[in-house]
Motif scaffolding. Structure first.
Motif, PDB file in Angstrom:
ATOM      1  N   TYR A 182      52.442 -70.983 -61.844  1.00  0.00           N
ATOM      2  CA  TYR A 182      52.804 -70.429 -60.322  1.00  0.00           C
ATOM      3  C   TYR A 182      53.592 -69.231 -59.993  1.00  0.00           C
ATOM      4  O   TYR A 182      54.811 -69.647 -60.669  1.00  0.00           O
ATOM      5  CB  TYR A 182      52.969 -71.726 -59.361  1.00  0.00           C
ATOM      6  CG  TYR A 182      53.278 -71.258 -57.888  1.00  0.00           C
ATOM      7  CD1 TYR A 182      52.059 -71.095 -57.091  1.00  0.00           C
ATOM      8  CD2 TYR A 182      54.472 -71.188 -57.409  1.00  0.00           C
ATOM      9  CE1 TYR A 182      52.444 -70.741 -55.753  1.00  0.00           C
ATOM     10  CE2 TYR A 182      54.810 -70.818 -56.088  1.00  0.00           C
ATOM     11  CZ  TYR A 182      53.839 -70.697 -55.259  1.00  0.00           C
ATOM     12  OH  TYR A 182      54.051 -70.173 -53.997  1.00  0.00           O
ATOM     13  N   GLY A 183      53.447 -68.543 -59.484  1.00  0.00           N
ATOM     14  CA  GLY A 183      54.511 -67.312 -59.430  1.00  0.00           C
ATOM     15  C   GLY A 183      54.724 -66.133 -60.540  1.00  0.00           C
ATOM     16  O   GLY A 183      55.449 -65.391 -60.501  1.00  0.00           O
ATOM     17  N   ARG A 184      53.852 -66.467 -61.501  1.00  0.00           N
ATOM     18  CA  ARG A 184      53.873 -65.968 -62.924  1.00  0.00           C
ATOM     19  C   ARG A 184      52.740 -65.259 -63.382  1.00  0.00           C
ATOM     20  O   ARG A 184      52.602 -64.030 -63.849  1.00  0.00           O
ATOM     21  CB  ARG A 184      54.426 -66.784 -64.129  1.00  0.00           C
ATOM     22  CG  ARG A 184      55.625 -67.620 -63.881  1.00  0.00           C
ATOM     23  CD  ARG A 184      56.328 -68.484 -64.910  1.00  0.00           C
ATOM     24  NE  ARG A 184      57.555 -68.896 -64.710  1.00  0.00           N
ATOM     25  CZ  ARG A 184      57.917 -69.810 -64.092  1.00  0.00           C
ATOM     26  NH1 ARG A 184      57.112 -70.542 -63.607  1.00  0.00           N
ATOM     27  NH2 ARG A 184      59.244 -70.173 -64.045  1.00  0.00           N
ATOM     28  N   ARG A 256      56.356 -57.531 -60.476  1.00  0.00           N
ATOM     29  CA  ARG A 256      56.191 -56.666 -61.452  1.00  0.00           C
ATOM     30  C   ARG A 256      57.405 -56.395 -62.339  1.00  0.00           C
ATOM     31  O   ARG A 256      57.569 -56.300 -63.616  1.00  0.00           O
ATOM     32  CB  ARG A 256      55.972 -55.128 -60.965  1.00  0.00           C
ATOM     33  CG  ARG A 256      54.512 -55.163 -60.545  1.00  0.00           C
ATOM     34  CD  ARG A 256      54.414 -53.786 -59.843  1.00  0.00           C
ATOM     35  NE  ARG A 256      53.121 -53.689 -59.345  1.00  0.00           N
ATOM     36  CZ  ARG A 256      52.462 -52.362 -58.751  1.00  0.00           C
ATOM     37  NH1 ARG A 256      53.245 -51.294 -58.911  1.00  0.00           N
ATOM     38  NH2 ARG A 256      51.292 -52.189 -58.376  1.00  0.00           N
ATOM     39  N   LYS A 257      58.754 -56.536 -61.570  1.00  0.00           N
ATOM     40  CA  LYS A 257      59.859 -56.639 -62.417  1.00  0.00           C
ATOM     41  C   LYS A 257      60.186 -57.723 -63.161  1.00  0.00           C
ATOM     42  O   LYS A 257      60.776 -57.672 -64.301  1.00  0.00           O
ATOM     43  CB  LYS A 257      61.226 -56.536 -61.392  1.00  0.00           C
ATOM     44  CG  LYS A 257      62.410 -56.427 -61.985  1.00  0.00           C
ATOM     45  CD  LYS A 257      63.500 -56.472 -61.030  1.00  0.00           C
ATOM     46  CE  LYS A 257      64.984 -56.148 -61.300  1.00  0.00           C
ATOM     47  NZ  LYS A 257      65.990 -56.058 -60.318  1.00  0.00           N
ATOM     48  N   ASP A 258      59.637 -58.893 -62.907  1.00  0.00           N
ATOM     49  CA  ASP A 258      59.920 -60.154 -63.515  1.00  0.00           C
ATOM     50  C   ASP A 258      58.991 -60.120 -64.698  1.00  0.00           C
ATOM     51  O   ASP A 258      59.334 -60.432 -65.982  1.00  0.00           O
ATOM     52  CB  ASP A 258      59.527 -61.584 -62.668  1.00  0.00           C
ATOM     53  CG  ASP A 258      60.829 -62.010 -61.870  1.00  0.00           C
ATOM     54  OD1 ASP A 258      61.807 -61.296 -62.017  1.00  0.00           O
ATOM     55  OD2 ASP A 258      60.670 -62.763 -61.042  1.00  0.00           O
ATOM     56  N   THR A 259      57.745 -59.990 -64.695  1.00  0.00           N
ATOM     57  CA  THR A 259      56.645 -59.647 -65.709  1.00  0.00           C
ATOM     58  C   THR A 259      57.162 -58.863 -66.872  1.00  0.00           C
ATOM     59  O   THR A 259      57.127 -59.079 -67.867  1.00  0.00           O
ATOM     60  CB  THR A 259      55.170 -59.203 -65.058  1.00  0.00           C
ATOM     61  OG1 THR A 259      54.952 -59.981 -64.219  1.00  0.00           O
ATOM     62  CG2 THR A 259      54.372 -59.094 -66.262  1.00  0.00           C
ATOM     63  N   ALA A 260      57.730 -57.552 -66.482  1.00  0.00           N
ATOM     64  CA  ALA A 260      58.136 -56.494 -67.675  1.00  0.00           C
ATOM     65  C   ALA A 260      59.192 -56.998 -67.910  1.00  0.00           C
ATOM     66  O   ALA A 260      59.318 -57.161 -69.496  1.00  0.00           O
ATOM     67  CB  ALA A 260      58.575 -55.349 -66.689  1.00  0.00           C
ATOM     68  N   HIS A 284      46.489 -65.443 -75.647  1.00  0.00           N
ATOM     69  CA  HIS A 284      46.312 -65.936 -74.276  1.00  0.00           C
ATOM     70  C   HIS A 284      47.427 -66.778 -73.878  1.00  0.00           C
ATOM     71  O   HIS A 284      47.413 -68.027 -74.238  1.00  0.00           O
ATOM     72  CB  HIS A 284      44.968 -66.768 -74.069  1.00  0.00           C
ATOM     73  CG  HIS A 284      43.866 -65.977 -74.317  1.00  0.00           C
ATOM     74  ND1 HIS A 284      43.100 -64.798 -73.589  1.00  0.00           N
ATOM     75  CD2 HIS A 284      42.887 -65.996 -75.532  1.00  0.00           C
ATOM     76  CE1 HIS A 284      42.064 -64.534 -74.239  1.00  0.00           C
ATOM     77  NE2 HIS A 284      42.101 -65.047 -75.348  1.00  0.00           N
ATOM     78  N   ARG A 285      48.620 -66.071 -73.679  1.00  0.00           N
ATOM     79  CA  ARG A 285      49.793 -66.785 -73.615  1.00  0.00           C
ATOM     80  C   ARG A 285      50.718 -66.333 -72.493  1.00  0.00           C
ATOM     81  O   ARG A 285      50.733 -65.054 -72.284  1.00  0.00           O
ATOM     82  CB  ARG A 285      50.504 -66.671 -75.038  1.00  0.00           C
ATOM     83  CG  ARG A 285      51.899 -67.378 -75.008  1.00  0.00           C
ATOM     84  CD  ARG A 285      52.455 -67.203 -76.357  1.00  0.00           C
ATOM     85  NE  ARG A 285      53.474 -67.838 -76.547  1.00  0.00           N
ATOM     86  CZ  ARG A 285      53.460 -69.244 -77.622  1.00  0.00           C
ATOM     87  NH1 ARG A 285      51.842 -69.059 -78.025  1.00  0.00           N
ATOM     88  NH2 ARG A 285      54.070 -69.801 -78.105  1.00  0.00           N
ATOM     89  N   TYR A 286      51.435 -67.171 -71.748  1.00  0.00           N
ATOM     90  CA  TYR A 286      52.577 -66.910 -70.977  1.00  0.00           C
ATOM     91  C   TYR A 286      53.821 -66.276 -71.800  1.00  0.00           C
ATOM     92  O   TYR A 286      54.356 -67.224 -72.641  1.00  0.00           O
ATOM     93  CB  TYR A 286      52.848 -67.829 -69.678  1.00  0.00           C
ATOM     94  CG  TYR A 286      54.145 -67.391 -69.033  1.00  0.00           C
ATOM     95  CD1 TYR A 286      54.402 -66.278 -68.273  1.00  0.00           C
ATOM     96  CD2 TYR A 286      55.319 -68.291 -69.335  1.00  0.00           C
ATOM     97  CE1 TYR A 286      55.239 -65.853 -67.576  1.00  0.00           C
ATOM     98  CE2 TYR A 286      56.578 -68.022 -68.681  1.00  0.00           C
ATOM     99  CZ  TYR A 286      56.602 -66.892 -67.654  1.00  0.00           C
ATOM    100  OH  TYR A 286      57.666 -66.593 -67.001  1.00  0.00           O
ATOM    101  N   ARG A 348      64.276 -65.373 -65.718  1.00  0.00           N
ATOM    102  CA  ARG A 348      64.570 -64.062 -64.948  1.00  0.00           C
ATOM    103  C   ARG A 348      66.052 -63.857 -65.342  1.00  0.00           C
ATOM    104  O   ARG A 348      66.615 -62.611 -65.325  1.00  0.00           O
ATOM    105  CB  ARG A 348      64.616 -64.487 -63.574  1.00  0.00           C
ATOM    106  CG  ARG A 348      64.872 -63.271 -62.473  1.00  0.00           C
ATOM    107  CD  ARG A 348      64.822 -63.900 -60.969  1.00  0.00           C
ATOM    108  NE  ARG A 348      63.307 -64.196 -60.534  1.00  0.00           N
ATOM    109  CZ  ARG A 348      63.044 -64.756 -59.711  1.00  0.00           C
ATOM    110  NH1 ARG A 348      64.006 -65.166 -58.838  1.00  0.00           N
ATOM    111  NH2 ARG A 348      61.701 -64.887 -59.378  1.00  0.00           N
ATOM    112  N   TYR A 349      66.952 -64.740 -65.467  1.00  0.00           N
ATOM    113  CA  TYR A 349      68.497 -64.600 -65.558  1.00  0.00           C
ATOM    114  C   TYR A 349      68.835 -64.385 -67.099  1.00  0.00           C
ATOM    115  O   TYR A 349      69.805 -64.441 -67.393  1.00  0.00           O
ATOM    116  CB  TYR A 349      69.141 -65.418 -64.945  1.00  0.00           C
ATOM    117  CG  TYR A 349      68.768 -65.384 -63.374  1.00  0.00           C
ATOM    118  CD1 TYR A 349      68.904 -64.460 -62.607  1.00  0.00           C
ATOM    119  CD2 TYR A 349      67.950 -66.661 -63.124  1.00  0.00           C
ATOM    120  CE1 TYR A 349      68.486 -64.430 -61.217  1.00  0.00           C
ATOM    121  CE2 TYR A 349      67.712 -66.640 -61.699  1.00  0.00           C
ATOM    122  CZ  TYR A 349      67.755 -65.612 -60.787  1.00  0.00           C
ATOM    123  OH  TYR A 349      67.545 -65.528 -59.354  1.00  0.00           O
TER     124      TYR A 349
END
Length: 371
Positions: A182-184, A256-260, A284-286, A348-349
């Motif tokens: 979720y959110g990713r 987009r920022k978080d994904t990159a 097939h991986r996060y 993110r951090y």
């Protein structure tokens, strides 16, 4: 003052986003009204809760309802309650992947004691299910198919849309643990029931949510004053709801920022740990999850020696059980290989410098172990 360890355990929990903290403060300090009261303070709190509900729903399929819960585990238990509404006793089979979270596995086991049949379906060595094999075991007796979107231990992303389609072809419902996705990653539109947790997306702990498709009838999990659609009685915390909503909205705006950023961290870590073996699919991986193995190391010793990095040997929910990871075992790893595997979770951090410094500490400790 000792420096805080580099935090690489974002699958277990995430730091509270500053924006979330700021959004929650007024509802902890000043706006203390009960959201279920009819007066102006109650109505103000209720409006904040409903706004938060809309924020969380913005990342989910359109045709469903959201029930706030105390955790994703509670949401999963509530979602399984749909089994108690079935009108056809012949539909008494539950199918779940072997790599499901303990919250799903243990809830299924509880329903097994109530007379349901539970089938634990295997995955391939990369952690991904074979759709052909799964199709052969879903039948007219299947009531519920459970599969998580992103695995919490190895980051494998299951083909949930296709799994849900197979379930629906046989008249079964699809329950999806979307906590880590979720959110990713995008949420498939054809799931029926989903569980979410705020503290996995830089929100507060002690609040989760159950999403369920319109038209489904859930029995109440908690009885009392009839709050939350009569399914979960008890006073909601506006602060927690607002925090959850703000965290979800940040996921939308920062997508987009978080994904990159996560991809860059994964690429850096893949380079820094190039002499380790990745557990689970690389296709097939996060990318915020890197589960890796180094033959012949003792991970328990490694974790005690590397004090400047917070990482794990698997799920936080099972860390004290003493049992080897059922997820890694499902991939075909033996006990020695499981004991030689670690999980790194990027968030993110984190920075690329964090990854490099953590890798130096871990790799040095490994080389010292191997002599």
């Amino acid at each position: 003052m000792a420096q805080a360890p580099i935090y690489l355990d974002n699958q277990a929990t995430t730091p509270l986003a500053p924006e979330v903290f700021d959004a929650m403060i007024p509802w902890l300090r000043d706006n203390f009204g009960n959201p279920h009261s009819a007066h102006i303070l109650g109505r103000k709190a209720s409006a904040a809760v409903e706004h938060a509900r809309a924020q969380v729903l913005a990342l989910l399929p359109d045709d469903g309802q959201l029930l706030f819960t105390g955790s994703a585990t509670e949401a999963i238990n509530t979602g399984f309650g749909i089994l108690e509404t079935l009108k056809f006793p012949s539909r008494n089979k539950i199918i779940l992947l072997e790599t499901e979270h303990a919250a799903v596995r243990d809830t299924a086991a509880a329903y097994e004691k109530k007379g349901f049949r539970v089938a634990y379906h295997p995955v391939k060595s990369d952690g991904i299910v074979s759709l052909e094999q799964l199709d052969r075991v879903i039948d007219e007796h299947t009531a519920l198919v459970a599969a998580m979107l992103v695995n919490n231990e190895i980051g494998a992303v299951q083909p949930i849309e296709a799994i849900a389609a197979l379930a629906h072809e046989k008249g079964a419902l699809m329950l999806c643990d979307i906590v880590q996705g979720y959110g990713r990653v995008s949420i498939p539109d054809n799931i029926d029931i989903a569980a979410i947790s705020a503290h996995k997306i830089y929100g507060p702990k002690a609040i989760g949510a159950l999403w369920y498709r319109n038209g489904l009838s859930m029995p109440p999990m908690i009885h009392g004053g009839g709050q939350e659609q009569g399914l979960r009685s008890g006073t909601l915390s506006p602060a927690l709801c607002v925090g959850f909503g703000q965290a979800a909205e940040l996921c939308v705006h920062r997508s987009r920022k978080d994904t990159a950023h996560i991809q860059a961290l994964y690429d850096k870590a893949s380079h820094c740990f190039s002499n380790w073996t990745i557990n689970g699919s690389t296709d097939h991986r996060y990318c915020g999850n890197l589960n890796i193995m180094r033959t012949d190391i003792d991970v328990a010793r490694l974790m005690s020696e590397v004090r400047d990095v917070a990482f794990s040997a698997g799920s936080a929910c099972a860390s004290g059980s003493g049992r080897p990871s059922h997820v890694l075992a499902a991939l075909g790893l033996d006990r020695a290989q499981i004991r030689s595997s670690i999980r790194l979770g990027f968030g993110r951090y984190n920075s690329e410098d964090d990854i490099e410094r953590a890798a130096n500490s871990i790799n040095q400790a490994v080389e010292a172990q191997l002599g």
